[in-house]
Design a protein around this motif. Structure first.
Motif, mmCIF file in Angstrom:
data_model
loop_
_atom_site.group_PDB
_atom_site.id
_atom_site.type_symbol
_atom_site.label_atom_id
_atom_site.label_comp_id
_atom_site.label_asym_id
_atom_site.label_seq_id
_atom_site.Cartn_x
_atom_site.Cartn_y
_atom_site.Cartn_z
ATOM 1 N N MET A 1 0.849 -1.193 0.000
ATOM 2 C CA MET A 1 0.000 0.000 0.000
ATOM 3 C C MET A 1 0.884 1.241 0.000
ATOM 4 N N PHE A 2 0.386 2.279 -0.643
ATOM 5 C CA PHE A 2 1.076 3.558 -0.629
ATOM 6 C C PHE A 2 0.037 4.667 -0.676
ATOM 7 N N GLU A 3 0.458 5.865 -0.349
ATOM 8 C CA GLU A 3 -0.419 7.025 -0.349
ATOM 9 C C GLU A 3 -0.305 7.759 -1.675
ATOM 10 N N VAL A 4 -1.438 8.110 -2.247
ATOM 11 C CA VAL A 4 -1.479 8.906 -3.466
ATOM 12 C C VAL A 4 -2.097 10.252 -3.102
ATOM 13 N N ASP A 5 -1.351 11.312 -3.344
ATOM 14 C CA ASP A 5 -1.861 12.661 -3.096
ATOM 15 C C ASP A 5 -2.643 13.129 -4.302
ATOM 16 N N TYR A 6 -3.696 13.915 -4.054
ATOM 17 C CA TYR A 6 -4.432 14.497 -5.166
ATOM 18 C C TYR A 6 -4.600 15.982 -4.936
ATOM 19 N N CYS A 7 -4.727 16.707 -6.050
ATOM 20 C CA CYS A 7 -4.789 18.166 -6.034
ATOM 21 C C CYS A 7 -6.005 18.649 -6.802
ATOM 22 N N ASP A 8 -6.409 19.875 -6.494
ATOM 23 C CA ASP A 8 -7.404 20.590 -7.278
ATOM 24 C C ASP A 8 -6.682 21.700 -8.010
ATOM 25 N N GLN A 9 -7.140 21.983 -9.217
ATOM 26 C CA GLN A 9 -6.587 23.087 -9.980
ATOM 27 C C GLN A 9 -7.708 23.728 -10.766
ATOM 28 N N THR A 10 -7.735 25.056 -10.773
ATOM 29 C CA THR A 10 -8.723 25.800 -11.549
ATOM 30 C C THR A 10 -7.983 26.687 -12.529
ATOM 31 N N GLY A 11 -8.269 26.498 -13.814
ATOM 32 C CA GLY A 11 -7.645 27.313 -14.850
ATOM 33 C C GLY A 11 -6.140 27.239 -14.803
ATOM 34 N N VAL A 12 -5.497 28.412 -14.873
ATOM 35 C CA VAL A 12 -4.033 28.463 -14.894
ATOM 36 C C VAL A 12 -3.422 28.589 -13.499
ATOM 37 N N GLN A 13 -4.270 28.579 -12.480
ATOM 38 C CA GLN A 13 -3.765 28.653 -11.109
ATOM 39 C C GLN A 13 -2.955 27.394 -10.791
ATOM 40 N N PRO A 14 -1.978 27.500 -9.908
ATOM 41 C CA PRO A 14 -1.219 26.296 -9.539
ATOM 42 C C PRO A 14 -2.101 25.308 -8.778
ATOM 43 N N PRO A 15 -1.796 24.012 -8.889
ATOM 44 C CA PRO A 15 -2.573 23.001 -8.159
ATOM 45 C C PRO A 15 -2.470 23.194 -6.650
ATOM 46 N N THR A 16 -3.552 22.850 -5.949
ATOM 47 C CA THR A 16 -3.600 22.929 -4.500
ATOM 48 C C THR A 16 -3.833 21.527 -3.949
ATOM 49 N N ALA A 17 -2.934 21.057 -3.104
ATOM 50 C CA ALA A 17 -3.093 19.727 -2.501
ATOM 51 C C ALA A 17 -4.324 19.727 -1.612
ATOM 52 N N VAL A 18 -5.179 18.698 -1.776
ATOM 53 C CA VAL A 18 -6.404 18.638 -0.984
ATOM 54 C C VAL A 18 -6.581 17.338 -0.221
ATOM 55 N N GLY A 19 -5.802 16.319 -0.535
ATOM 56 C CA GLY A 19 -5.967 15.069 0.198
ATOM 57 C C GLY A 19 -5.106 13.956 -0.345
ATOM 58 N N SER A 20 -5.286 12.788 0.242
ATOM 59 C CA SER A 20 -4.568 11.604 -0.212
ATOM 60 C C SER A 20 -5.400 10.375 0.130
ATOM 61 N N PHE A 21 -5.083 9.262 -0.505
ATOM 62 C CA PHE A 21 -5.751 8.002 -0.211
ATOM 63 C C PHE A 21 -4.749 6.875 -0.374
ATOM 64 N N SER A 22 -5.027 5.757 0.247
ATOM 65 C CA SER A 22 -4.161 4.584 0.161
ATOM 66 C C SER A 22 -4.566 3.745 -1.041
ATOM 67 N N TRP A 23 -3.544 3.185 -1.695
ATOM 68 C CA TRP A 23 -3.812 2.328 -2.844
ATOM 69 C C TRP A 23 -2.787 1.211 -2.885
ATOM 70 N N SER A 24 -3.214 0.050 -3.329
ATOM 71 C CA SER A 24 -2.336 -1.108 -3.429
ATOM 72 C C SER A 24 -1.517 -1.030 -4.711
ATOM 73 N N GLU A 25 -0.230 -1.321 -4.615
ATOM 74 C CA GLU A 25 0.642 -1.277 -5.791
ATOM 75 C C GLU A 25 0.198 -2.246 -6.870
ATOM 76 N N ALA A 26 -0.389 -3.356 -6.490
ATOM 77 C CA ALA A 26 -0.776 -4.379 -7.455
ATOM 78 C C ALA A 26 -2.084 -4.042 -8.169
ATOM 79 N N ALA A 27 -2.881 -3.175 -7.623
ATOM 80 C CA ALA A 27 -4.214 -2.898 -8.171
ATOM 81 C C ALA A 27 -4.183 -1.722 -9.138
ATOM 82 N N GLN A 28 -4.908 -1.871 -10.249
ATOM 83 C CA GLN A 28 -5.111 -0.745 -11.146
ATOM 84 C C GLN A 28 -6.375 -0.027 -10.697
ATOM 85 N N ILE A 29 -6.529 1.169 -11.180
ATOM 86 C CA ILE A 29 -7.672 1.985 -10.794
ATOM 87 C C ILE A 29 -8.324 2.536 -12.048
ATOM 88 N N THR A 30 -9.568 2.943 -11.945
ATOM 89 C CA THR A 30 -10.269 3.611 -13.044
ATOM 90 C C THR A 30 -10.651 5.007 -12.582
#
Length: 124
Positions: A1-30
């Motif tokens: 398992m590892f943590e994946v960070d995700y960001c929000d971005q609007t237009g040309v503004q820089p991305p803003t980190a908003v959270g993270s979730f755990s995901w298994s290295e062996a699993a693909q995601i949709t």
């Protein structure tokens, strides 16, 4: 398992980190799973604050208009999936746009996930 960070971005503004979730290295995601996980986390976070402080439900969980009611988690997920399908926001994973809700793709511990909302141009 590892943590994946995700960001929000609007237009040309820089991305803003908003959270993270755990995901298994062996699993693909949709995109469908990633969007649902993001909505679930936002939903839970708002209810945690509601429970901690008491009082009325947060406005973000109540439908606007005269027929106000509480949204369920499933309804919020469906609304987010519809918004993705209608191009109201884009999903970028490792600088590549994900366009298919159900096409699997790999995530790595270094993956960069951005929820990108474009702002409409003013004028004609």
């Amino acid at each position: 398992m590892f943590e994946v960070d995700y960001c929000d971005q609007t237009g040309v503004q820089p991305p803003t980190a908003v959270g993270s979730f755990s995901w298994s290295e062996a699993a693909q995601i949709t995109a469908r799973l990633l969007i649902a996980e993001r909505v679930r986390r936002e939903f839970e976070r708002r209810f945690e604050r509601f429970d901690a402080h008491g009082g009325e439900l947060p406005a973000a969980l109540i439908a606007p208009g005269s027929n106000t009611r509480d949204f369920t988690l499933d309804e919020m997920v469906e609304a987010a999936l519809h918004s993705f399908s209608a191009n109201r926001f884009f999903l970028l994973v490792d600088r590549r746009q994900v366009v298919d809700l159900d096409a699997p793709f790999p995530l790595t511990p270094k993956s960069n996930v951005v929820f990108l909302r474009l702002t409409p141009l003013k004028g004609g």
